[in-house]
Scaffold this motif. Structure first.
Motif, PDB file in Angstrom:
ATOM      1  N   ARG A 247     -70.239  79.787  53.938  1.00 60.89           N
ATOM      2  CA  ARG A 247     -69.309  79.240  54.026  1.00 60.89           C
ATOM      3  C   ARG A 247     -68.739  78.945  55.505  1.00 60.89           C
ATOM      4  N   ASN A 248     -68.849  79.836  56.785  1.00 57.48           N
ATOM      5  CA  ASN A 248     -68.335  78.148  57.609  1.00 57.48           C
ATOM      6  C   ASN A 248     -69.185  77.498  58.514  1.00 57.48           C
ATOM      7  N   LEU A 249     -70.228  77.596  58.090  1.00 61.19           N
ATOM      8  CA  LEU A 249     -71.725  76.582  58.270  1.00 61.19           C
ATOM      9  C   LEU A 249     -71.268  75.216  57.544  1.00 61.19           C
ATOM     10  N   ASP A 250     -70.291  76.358  55.917  1.00 57.49           N
ATOM     11  CA  ASP A 250     -70.671  74.194  55.008  1.00 57.49           C
ATOM     12  C   ASP A 250     -69.259  73.809  55.435  1.00 57.49           C
ATOM     13  N   ARG A 251     -68.476  74.674  56.529  1.00 59.57           N
ATOM     14  CA  ARG A 251     -67.474  73.771  57.257  1.00 59.57           C
ATOM     15  C   ARG A 251     -67.712  72.794  58.037  1.00 59.57           C
ATOM     16  N   PHE A 252     -68.466  73.705  58.936  1.00 62.55           N
ATOM     17  CA  PHE A 252     -69.070  72.608  60.510  1.00 62.55           C
ATOM     18  C   PHE A 252     -70.020  71.476  59.588  1.00 62.55           C
ATOM     19  N   ALA A 253     -70.537  71.626  58.849  1.00 67.81           N
ATOM     20  CA  ALA A 253     -71.719  70.637  57.933  1.00 67.81           C
ATOM     21  C   ALA A 253     -70.482  69.431  57.125  1.00 67.81           C
ATOM     22  N   ARG A 254     -69.213  69.823  57.034  1.00 74.31           N
ATOM     23  CA  ARG A 254     -68.531  68.305  56.286  1.00 74.31           C
ATOM     24  C   ARG A 254     -67.497  68.318  57.618  1.00 74.31           C
ATOM     25  N   VAL A 255     -67.284  68.249  58.200  1.00 75.08           N
ATOM     26  CA  VAL A 255     -66.462  67.635  59.600  1.00 75.08           C
ATOM     27  C   VAL A 255     -66.956  66.760  60.490  1.00 75.08           C
TER      28      VAL A 255
ATOM     29  N   ASP B  16     -79.155  89.237  71.126  1.00 74.75           N
ATOM     30  CA  ASP B  16     -80.304  88.825  70.184  1.00 74.75           C
ATOM     31  C   ASP B  16     -80.195  88.873  68.443  1.00 74.75           C
ATOM     32  N   THR B  17     -79.582  89.883  67.910  1.00 72.10           N
ATOM     33  CA  THR B  17     -79.692  90.240  66.813  1.00 72.10           C
ATOM     34  C   THR B  17     -78.769  88.972  66.312  1.00 72.10           C
ATOM     35  N   TYR B  18     -78.081  88.873  66.877  1.00 65.44           N
ATOM     36  CA  TYR B  18     -76.806  87.764  66.546  1.00 65.44           C
ATOM     37  C   TYR B  18     -77.080  86.427  66.915  1.00 65.44           C
TER      38      TYR B  18
ATOM     39  N   ASP C 115     -81.764  82.522  61.886  1.00 70.44           N
ATOM     40  CA  ASP C 115     -82.043  82.394  60.262  1.00 70.44           C
ATOM     41  C   ASP C 115     -81.092  81.700  59.358  1.00 70.44           C
ATOM     42  N   HIS C 116     -79.607  81.867  59.535  1.00 65.75           N
ATOM     43  CA  HIS C 116     -78.555  81.098  58.527  1.00 65.75           C
ATOM     44  C   HIS C 116     -78.642  79.523  58.780  1.00 65.75           C
ATOM     45  N   ILE C 117     -79.097  79.081  59.941  1.00 63.87           N
ATOM     46  CA  ILE C 117     -79.181  77.160  59.998  1.00 63.87           C
ATOM     47  C   ILE C 117     -80.907  77.008  59.427  1.00 63.87           C
ATOM     48  N   ALA C 118     -82.145  77.660  59.675  1.00 63.28           N
ATOM     49  CA  ALA C 118     -82.799  77.843  58.627  1.00 63.28           C
ATOM     50  C   ALA C 118     -82.839  77.405  57.347  1.00 63.28           C
TER      51      ALA C 118
ATOM     52  N   ALA D  93     -78.088  71.092  56.049  1.00 64.58           N
ATOM     53  CA  ALA D  93     -76.731  70.558  56.536  1.00 64.58           C
ATOM     54  C   ALA D  93     -77.654  70.167  58.653  1.00 64.58           C
ATOM     55  N   PHE D  94     -77.887  70.904  58.745  1.00 63.52           N
ATOM     56  CA  PHE D  94     -78.754  71.075  59.984  1.00 63.52           C
ATOM     57  C   PHE D  94     -80.199  71.203  59.903  1.00 63.52           C
ATOM     58  N   ASP D  95     -80.961  70.673  61.175  1.00 66.70           N
ATOM     59  CA  ASP D  95     -82.035  70.679  61.617  1.00 66.70           C
ATOM     60  C   ASP D  95     -82.040  71.957  62.908  1.00 66.70           C
TER      61      ASP D  95
END
Length: 232
Positions: free
Chosen positions: A152-160, A174-176, A182-185, A189-191
Protein backbone atom coordinates in the motif's frame (compact mmCIF):
# COMPACT_ATOMS: atom_id res chain seq x y z
CA UNK A 1 -1.05 23.19 13.42
CA UNK A 2 -1.19 20.43 10.82
CA UNK A 3 -4.29 18.28 10.86
CA UNK A 4 -5.20 15.00 9.24
CA UNK A 5 -8.24 13.28 7.80
CA UNK A 6 -10.63 11.51 10.13
CA UNK A 7 -9.22 8.00 10.06
CA UNK A 8 -6.99 6.02 12.38
CA UNK A 9 -3.21 6.08 12.22
CA UNK A 10 -1.64 3.09 10.53
CA UNK A 11 0.77 2.44 13.45
CA UNK A 12 4.09 2.21 11.62
CA UNK A 13 5.88 3.88 14.53
CA UNK A 14 6.16 3.07 18.23
CA UNK A 15 6.52 5.61 21.04
CA UNK A 16 5.10 9.07 20.47
CA UNK A 17 7.08 10.80 23.22
CA UNK A 18 10.13 10.17 25.38
CA UNK A 19 11.66 12.16 28.21
CA UNK A 20 10.16 15.44 29.37
CA UNK A 21 10.87 18.36 27.05
CA UNK A 22 12.73 21.41 28.26
CA UNK A 23 10.75 24.65 28.58
CA UNK A 24 12.40 25.94 25.40
CA UNK A 25 11.51 22.77 23.50
CA UNK A 26 7.92 22.92 24.75
CA UNK A 27 7.67 26.54 23.61
CA UNK A 28 9.00 25.64 20.15
CA UNK A 29 6.49 22.81 19.79
CA UNK A 30 3.64 25.12 20.81
CA UNK A 31 4.70 28.28 18.98
CA UNK A 32 7.19 27.52 16.21
CA UNK A 33 5.92 24.19 14.89
CA UNK A 34 2.54 25.60 13.74
CA UNK A 35 4.44 28.19 11.69
CA UNK A 36 6.43 25.62 9.72
CA UNK A 37 3.96 22.72 9.70
CA UNK A 38 2.21 21.50 6.57
CA UNK A 39 -1.50 22.06 7.14
CA UNK A 40 -3.52 19.14 5.83
CA UNK A 41 -6.79 20.93 6.60
CA UNK A 42 -6.11 23.02 3.50
CA UNK A 43 -6.38 21.64 -0.03
CA UNK A 44 -2.97 20.63 -1.36
CA UNK A 45 -1.61 23.22 -3.79
CA UNK A 46 -1.17 22.24 -7.41
CA UNK A 47 2.53 23.05 -7.07
CA UNK A 48 4.13 22.10 -3.77
CA UNK A 49 6.88 24.65 -4.32
CA UNK A 50 4.49 27.35 -3.10
CA UNK A 51 4.56 25.85 0.41
CA UNK A 52 8.01 27.29 1.07
CA UNK A 53 9.33 30.71 2.02
CA UNK A 54 12.30 30.10 -0.27
CA UNK A 55 12.10 29.89 -4.06
CA UNK A 56 12.51 26.20 -4.86
CA UNK A 57 12.35 24.13 -8.06
CA UNK A 58 11.26 20.76 -6.70
CA UNK A 59 10.32 19.03 -3.44
CA UNK A 60 11.65 16.04 -1.53
CA UNK A 61 10.18 14.17 1.45
CA UNK A 62 11.94 12.47 4.36
CA UNK A 63 9.82 10.11 6.44
CA UNK A 64 10.87 9.64 10.06
CA UNK A 65 13.82 12.04 10.21
CA UNK A 66 14.81 11.01 13.75
CA UNK A 67 17.53 13.27 15.08
CA UNK A 68 17.28 15.33 11.89
CA UNK A 69 20.99 15.22 11.05
CA UNK A 70 20.44 14.29 7.42
CA UNK A 71 17.37 16.42 6.75
CA UNK A 72 18.82 19.62 8.22
CA UNK A 73 22.08 19.14 6.32
CA UNK A 74 20.38 18.31 3.00
CA UNK A 75 18.13 21.36 3.23
CA UNK A 76 21.22 23.49 3.74
CA UNK A 77 23.15 21.83 0.91
CA UNK A 78 20.26 22.19 -1.54
CA UNK A 79 18.64 25.62 -1.04
CA UNK A 80 16.78 25.41 -4.37
CA UNK A 81 14.99 22.22 -3.28
CA UNK A 82 12.07 22.22 -0.88
CA UNK A 83 12.02 19.56 1.83
CA UNK A 84 9.18 18.17 3.91
CA UNK A 85 10.21 16.24 7.01
CA UNK A 86 7.84 13.87 8.81
CA UNK A 87 8.47 12.85 12.42
CA UNK A 88 5.73 11.81 14.88
CA UNK A 89 8.16 11.38 17.81
CA UNK A 90 7.80 14.62 19.77
CA UNK A 91 11.33 14.69 21.17
CA UNK A 92 12.86 14.36 17.71
CA UNK A 93 10.61 17.11 16.38
CA UNK A 94 11.68 19.34 19.26
CA UNK A 95 15.33 18.69 18.45
CA UNK A 96 14.77 19.71 14.85
CA UNK A 97 13.02 22.90 15.91
CA UNK A 98 15.98 23.79 18.12
CA UNK A 99 18.30 23.25 15.15
CA UNK A 100 16.12 25.50 12.98
CA UNK A 101 16.21 28.25 15.60
CA UNK A 102 20.00 28.13 15.50
CA UNK A 103 20.32 27.62 11.74
CA UNK A 104 17.08 28.36 9.83
CA UNK A 105 16.02 26.56 6.66
CA UNK A 106 13.42 28.53 4.69
CA UNK A 107 13.15 25.57 2.29
CA UNK A 108 12.01 23.13 5.01
CA UNK A 109 8.51 22.33 6.23
CA UNK A 110 7.55 19.78 8.88
CA UNK A 111 4.74 17.35 9.65
CA UNK A 112 4.30 15.74 13.07
CA UNK A 113 1.90 12.86 12.46
CA UNK A 114 1.47 9.64 10.49
CA UNK A 115 3.25 9.98 7.14
CA UNK A 116 0.40 8.19 5.35
CA UNK A 117 -1.89 11.15 6.06
CA UNK A 118 0.58 13.42 4.28
CA UNK A 119 1.15 10.99 1.41
CA UNK A 120 -2.59 10.76 0.77
CA UNK A 121 -2.85 14.57 0.79
CA UNK A 122 -0.04 15.18 -1.71
CA UNK A 123 -0.88 15.69 -5.40
CA UNK A 124 0.04 13.11 -8.02
CA UNK A 125 3.64 13.24 -9.29
CA UNK A 126 4.54 16.08 -6.93
CA UNK A 127 7.79 14.81 -5.36
CA UNK A 128 11.30 14.48 -6.76
CA UNK A 129 12.33 12.05 -4.04
CA UNK A 130 11.33 10.16 -0.89
CA UNK A 131 13.80 9.13 1.82
CA UNK A 132 13.11 6.43 4.40
CA UNK A 133 16.20 5.94 6.56
CA UNK A 134 16.47 3.42 9.39
CA UNK A 135 12.74 2.88 9.84
CA UNK A 136 11.57 0.76 12.74
CA UNK A 137 12.27 -2.81 11.52
CA UNK A 138 9.51 -4.45 13.57
CA UNK A 139 11.65 -7.64 13.69
CA UNK A 140 9.06 -10.04 15.09
CA UNK A 141 7.04 -11.82 12.42
CA UNK A 142 3.73 -10.90 14.01
CA UNK A 143 4.70 -7.23 13.63
CA UNK A 144 5.78 -7.37 9.96
CA UNK A 145 2.47 -5.73 9.03
CA UNK A 146 3.73 -2.59 10.81
CA UNK A 147 6.76 -2.19 8.56
CA UNK A 148 6.45 0.98 6.53
CA UNK A 149 7.53 -0.71 3.33
CA UNK A 150 4.46 -2.57 2.13
CA UNK A 151 2.38 -2.78 -1.02
CA UNK A 152 0.00 0.00 0.00
CA UNK A 153 2.75 2.47 0.84
CA UNK A 154 4.72 1.64 -2.30
CA UNK A 155 1.52 2.42 -4.21
CA UNK A 156 1.42 5.74 -2.38
CA UNK A 157 5.06 6.41 -3.26
CA UNK A 158 4.40 5.55 -6.90
CA UNK A 159 1.49 7.99 -7.04
CA UNK A 160 3.29 10.99 -5.56
CA UNK A 161 6.74 10.51 -7.12
CA UNK A 162 7.53 12.07 -10.46
CA UNK A 163 8.77 9.68 -13.16
CA UNK A 164 12.50 9.35 -12.59
CA UNK A 165 12.13 10.30 -8.92
CA UNK A 166 14.01 8.31 -6.31
CA UNK A 167 12.86 6.32 -3.30
CA UNK A 168 15.89 5.88 -1.02
CA UNK A 169 15.91 3.32 1.77
CA UNK A 170 18.65 2.71 4.34
CA UNK A 171 18.69 0.05 7.05
CA UNK A 172 21.10 -2.01 9.12
CA UNK A 173 18.62 -4.90 9.50
CA UNK A 174 19.28 -7.64 6.92
CA UNK A 175 15.76 -9.04 7.04
CA UNK A 176 14.23 -5.61 6.40
CA UNK A 177 16.62 -4.98 3.50
CA UNK A 178 15.62 -8.30 1.94
CA UNK A 179 11.97 -7.53 2.65
CA UNK A 180 12.27 -4.19 0.85
CA UNK A 181 14.10 -5.67 -2.15
CA UNK A 182 11.42 -8.35 -2.47
CA UNK A 183 8.59 -5.80 -2.29
CA UNK A 184 10.25 -3.58 -4.89
CA UNK A 185 10.81 -6.57 -7.19
CA UNK A 186 7.07 -7.28 -7.03
CA UNK A 187 6.05 -3.67 -7.73
CA UNK A 188 5.66 -2.52 -11.31
CA UNK A 189 6.41 1.15 -10.64
CA UNK A 190 10.02 0.84 -9.47
CA UNK A 191 13.28 -0.33 -10.97
CA UNK A 192 15.60 -2.61 -9.02
CA UNK A 193 18.54 -0.77 -7.43
CA UNK A 194 21.57 -0.30 -9.63
CA UNK A 195 24.95 -1.71 -8.70
CA UNK A 196 26.05 -4.66 -6.61
CA UNK A 197 25.49 -5.47 -2.93
CA UNK A 198 29.03 -4.23 -2.33
CA UNK A 199 28.09 -0.84 -3.81
CA UNK A 200 24.97 -0.73 -1.65
CA UNK A 201 27.23 -0.59 1.41
CA UNK A 202 28.44 2.87 0.34
CA UNK A 203 26.54 5.81 1.88
CA UNK A 204 24.74 8.33 -0.27
CA UNK A 205 26.61 11.39 -1.51
CA UNK A 206 26.97 13.90 1.31
CA UNK A 207 25.65 11.45 3.91
CA UNK A 208 26.37 12.94 7.36
CA UNK A 209 25.88 9.78 9.39
CA UNK A 210 23.39 9.56 12.23
CA UNK A 211 23.52 8.60 15.89
CA UNK A 212 21.45 5.51 15.18
CA UNK A 213 23.79 4.49 12.39
CA UNK A 214 26.83 4.93 14.64
CA UNK A 215 25.18 2.68 17.23
CA UNK A 216 24.49 0.03 14.59
CA UNK A 217 28.11 0.08 13.46
CA UNK A 218 29.35 -0.23 17.04
CA UNK A 219 27.13 -3.26 17.47
CA UNK A 220 28.44 -4.89 14.29
CA UNK A 221 25.51 -4.28 11.94
CA UNK A 222 26.41 -3.09 8.44
CA UNK A 223 24.09 -0.49 6.91
CA UNK A 224 22.77 -0.79 3.37
CA UNK A 225 21.85 2.23 1.24
CA UNK A 226 19.41 1.52 -1.58
CA UNK A 227 17.94 3.80 -4.23
CA UNK A 228 14.95 2.87 -6.41
CA UNK A 229 13.85 4.88 -9.44
CA UNK A 230 10.19 5.55 -10.25
CA UNK A 231 9.58 4.21 -13.72
CA UNK A 232 7.96 6.47 -16.37
Amino acid sequence: MSTHPVRSREAFFGRHKGKTLSPNQQALISERLPEVAVDLSQKAPGELTCLFDAQVRDVRLEIGFGGGEHLHLEAGRNPSTGFIGVEPFVNSMAKMLVALEEDPRPNLRLYADDATFLLDWLPDASLAGIDLFYPDPWPKKRHFKRRFVNVRNLDRFARVLKPGGHFRFASDIDTYVDWTLDHIADHAAFDAPAGTPEAWAQPYDGWPGTRYEAKALREGREPVYLSFVRRP
